[in-house]
Design a protein around this motif. Structure first.
Motif, PDB file in Angstrom:
ATOM      1  N   LEU A  49      31.223   4.750 -11.562  1.00  0.00           N
ATOM      2  CA  LEU A  49      31.428   3.305 -11.694  1.00  0.00           C
ATOM      3  C   LEU A  49      30.594   2.728 -12.826  1.00  0.00           C
ATOM      4  CD1 LEU A  49      31.555   2.273  -7.934  1.00  0.00           C
ATOM      5  CD2 LEU A  49      33.453   2.319  -9.563  1.00  0.00           C
ATOM      6  N   PHE A  50      29.384   3.224 -12.974  1.00  0.00           N
ATOM      7  CA  PHE A  50      28.519   2.764 -14.059  1.00  0.00           C
ATOM      8  C   PHE A  50      29.132   3.119 -15.411  1.00  0.00           C
ATOM      9  CE2 PHE A  50      24.836   3.265 -16.913  1.00  0.00           C
ATOM     10  CZ  PHE A  50      24.300   2.000 -16.803  1.00  0.00           C
ATOM     11  N   ALA A  51      29.689   4.327 -15.530  1.00  0.00           N
ATOM     12  CA  ALA A  51      30.333   4.738 -16.787  1.00  0.00           C
ATOM     13  C   ALA A  51      31.567   3.886 -17.067  1.00  0.00           C
ATOM     14  CB  ALA A  51      30.709   6.215 -16.729  1.00  0.00           C
ATOM     15  N   GLN A  52      32.352   3.577 -16.027  1.00  0.00           N
ATOM     16  CA  GLN A  52      33.520   2.715 -16.215  1.00  0.00           C
ATOM     17  C   GLN A  52      33.097   1.312 -16.636  1.00  0.00           C
ATOM     18  OE1 GLN A  52      35.586   2.868 -12.489  1.00  0.00           O
ATOM     19  NE2 GLN A  52      36.553   4.842 -12.928  1.00  0.00           N
ATOM     20  N   GLU A  53      32.057   0.798 -16.015  1.00  0.00           N
ATOM     21  CA  GLU A  53      31.567  -0.543 -16.368  1.00  0.00           C
ATOM     22  C   GLU A  53      31.052  -0.566 -17.798  1.00  0.00           C
ATOM     23  OE1 GLU A  53      28.682  -3.560 -17.129  1.00  0.00           O
ATOM     24  OE2 GLU A  53      28.065  -1.522 -16.660  1.00  0.00           O
ATOM     25  N   ARG A  54      30.354   0.479 -18.202  1.00  0.00           N
ATOM     26  CA  ARG A  54      29.833   0.561 -19.563  1.00  0.00           C
ATOM     27  C   ARG A  54      30.981   0.627 -20.585  1.00  0.00           C
ATOM     28  NH1 ARG A  54      25.627   5.167 -20.274  1.00  0.00           N
ATOM     29  NH2 ARG A  54      26.950   5.667 -18.546  1.00  0.00           N
ATOM     30  N   ALA A  55      32.017   1.411 -20.267  1.00  0.00           N
ATOM     31  CA  ALA A  55      33.178   1.503 -21.164  1.00  0.00           C
ATOM     32  C   ALA A  55      33.905   0.164 -21.252  1.00  0.00           C
ATOM     33  CB  ALA A  55      34.131   2.591 -20.682  1.00  0.00           C
ATOM     34  N   GLN A 100      33.077  -5.974 -25.896  1.00  0.00           N
ATOM     35  CA  GLN A 100      32.293  -6.289 -27.095  1.00  0.00           C
ATOM     36  C   GLN A 100      33.116  -6.075 -28.353  1.00  0.00           C
ATOM     37  OE1 GLN A 100      28.761  -3.876 -26.746  1.00  0.00           O
ATOM     38  NE2 GLN A 100      27.533  -5.654 -26.138  1.00  0.00           N
ATOM     39  N   ARG A 101      33.896  -4.990 -28.412  1.00  0.00           N
ATOM     40  CA  ARG A 101      34.763  -4.765 -29.577  1.00  0.00           C
ATOM     41  C   ARG A 101      35.812  -5.861 -29.700  1.00  0.00           C
ATOM     42  NH1 ARG A 101      37.014   0.225 -28.244  1.00  0.00           N
ATOM     43  NH2 ARG A 101      35.290   0.930 -27.001  1.00  0.00           N
ATOM     44  N   GLY A 102      36.387  -6.260 -28.564  1.00  0.00           N
ATOM     45  CA  GLY A 102      37.363  -7.343 -28.576  1.00  0.00           C
ATOM     46  C   GLY A 102      36.744  -8.649 -29.038  1.00  0.00           C
ATOM     47  N   ASP A 103      35.512  -8.920 -28.610  1.00  0.00           N
ATOM     48  CA  ASP A 103      34.813 -10.139 -29.026  1.00  0.00           C
ATOM     49  C   ASP A 103      34.532 -10.114 -30.528  1.00  0.00           C
ATOM     50  OD1 ASP A 103      33.574 -12.652 -28.479  1.00  0.00           O
ATOM     51  OD2 ASP A 103      31.608 -11.650 -28.638  1.00  0.00           O
ATOM     52  N   GLU A 104      34.155  -8.952 -31.072  1.00  0.00           N
ATOM     53  CA  GLU A 104      33.921  -8.841 -32.518  1.00  0.00           C
ATOM     54  C   GLU A 104      35.215  -9.076 -33.295  1.00  0.00           C
ATOM     55  OE1 GLU A 104      32.138  -5.087 -33.476  1.00  0.00           O
ATOM     56  OE2 GLU A 104      30.435  -5.432 -32.142  1.00  0.00           O
ATOM     57  N   LEU A 105      36.330  -8.492 -32.816  1.00  0.00           N
ATOM     58  CA  LEU A 105      37.620  -8.697 -33.476  1.00  0.00           C
ATOM     59  C   LEU A 105      38.032 -10.162 -33.430  1.00  0.00           C
ATOM     60  CD1 LEU A 105      39.636  -5.571 -32.296  1.00  0.00           C
ATOM     61  CD2 LEU A 105      38.827  -6.064 -34.608  1.00  0.00           C
ATOM     62  N   LYS A 106      37.798 -10.808 -32.278  1.00  0.00           N
ATOM     63  CA  LYS A 106      38.120 -12.231 -32.143  1.00  0.00           C
ATOM     64  C   LYS A 106      37.287 -13.056 -33.114  1.00  0.00           C
ATOM     65  CE  LYS A 106      36.010 -14.531 -29.331  1.00  0.00           C
ATOM     66  NZ  LYS A 106      35.131 -15.628 -29.242  1.00  0.00           N
TER      67      LYS A 106
END
Length: 179
Positions: free
Chosen positions: A146-152, A158-164
């Protein structure tokens, strides 16, 4: 007939018989004393499970105490799909035809223990300890997944926010100064 030699032989026979019986079924206090170092390592492993953030880290923290608790030559964790999560000790080239492998099915997969010639079988206490630690390991593995899924998901956001942000900056620039 009541010589000192016969008394010593009788006393020696009684003591050796008692020691023999105690070797098969040692008293609870003596077993607790023998298991104190392994118990402390097991408690440290349980505490370490709370800090583990990946499946490999969970395996690295829990397998060495498990192996030392039962006197195993090697121990491994496998998922339900048969993929190796982690291993510890001399686990390579297991000969299952010799019967030197014990398997425990757990909710997350299986625990495979390669026994040694000095401890080929496990008692009820060892089975209970491995079962308990196996259940806690399953919870820690679920937590790590779950931690790995949350991190992904966080990285994707974050990538989507940078693109936006880049799109808004480009659109604002184009609106201010059209080509």
């Amino acid at each position: 007939e009541d010589s000192l030699g016969s008394l010593l032989v009788a006393l020696l026979a009684t003591l050796s018989g008692t020691a023999f019986l105690l070797g098969f079924a040692p008293p609870v206090g003596l077993r607790l004393l023998w298991r104190r170092p392994e118990q402390s390592r097991m408690q440290e492993a349980i505490g370490g499970l709370m800090a583990a953030t990946s499946e490999e880290e969970v395996a690295a923290r829990v397998l060495p105490p498990m192996a030392s608790m039962v006197g195993a030559r090697g121990i491994a964790l496998e998922s339900l799909h048969g993929t190796r999560i982690g291993s510890h000790g001399a686990y390579g080239a297991v000969d299952e035809s010799n019967g030197d492998v014990a398997r425990w099915e757990l909710p997350f997969g299986r625990l495979i223990v390669r026994t040694s010639t000095f401890a080929p079988f496990f008692g009820d206490e060892e089975r209970k300890l491995l079962g308990t630690l196996g259940s806690l390991t399953g919870l820690a593995l679920d937590r790590a997944r779950l931690f790995a899924q949350e991190r992904a998901a966080h990285e994707t956001l974050q990538r989507g926010d940078e693109l936006k942000s880049q799109f808004v900056a480009l659109a604002a620039h184009e609106l201010r100064s059209p080509v």
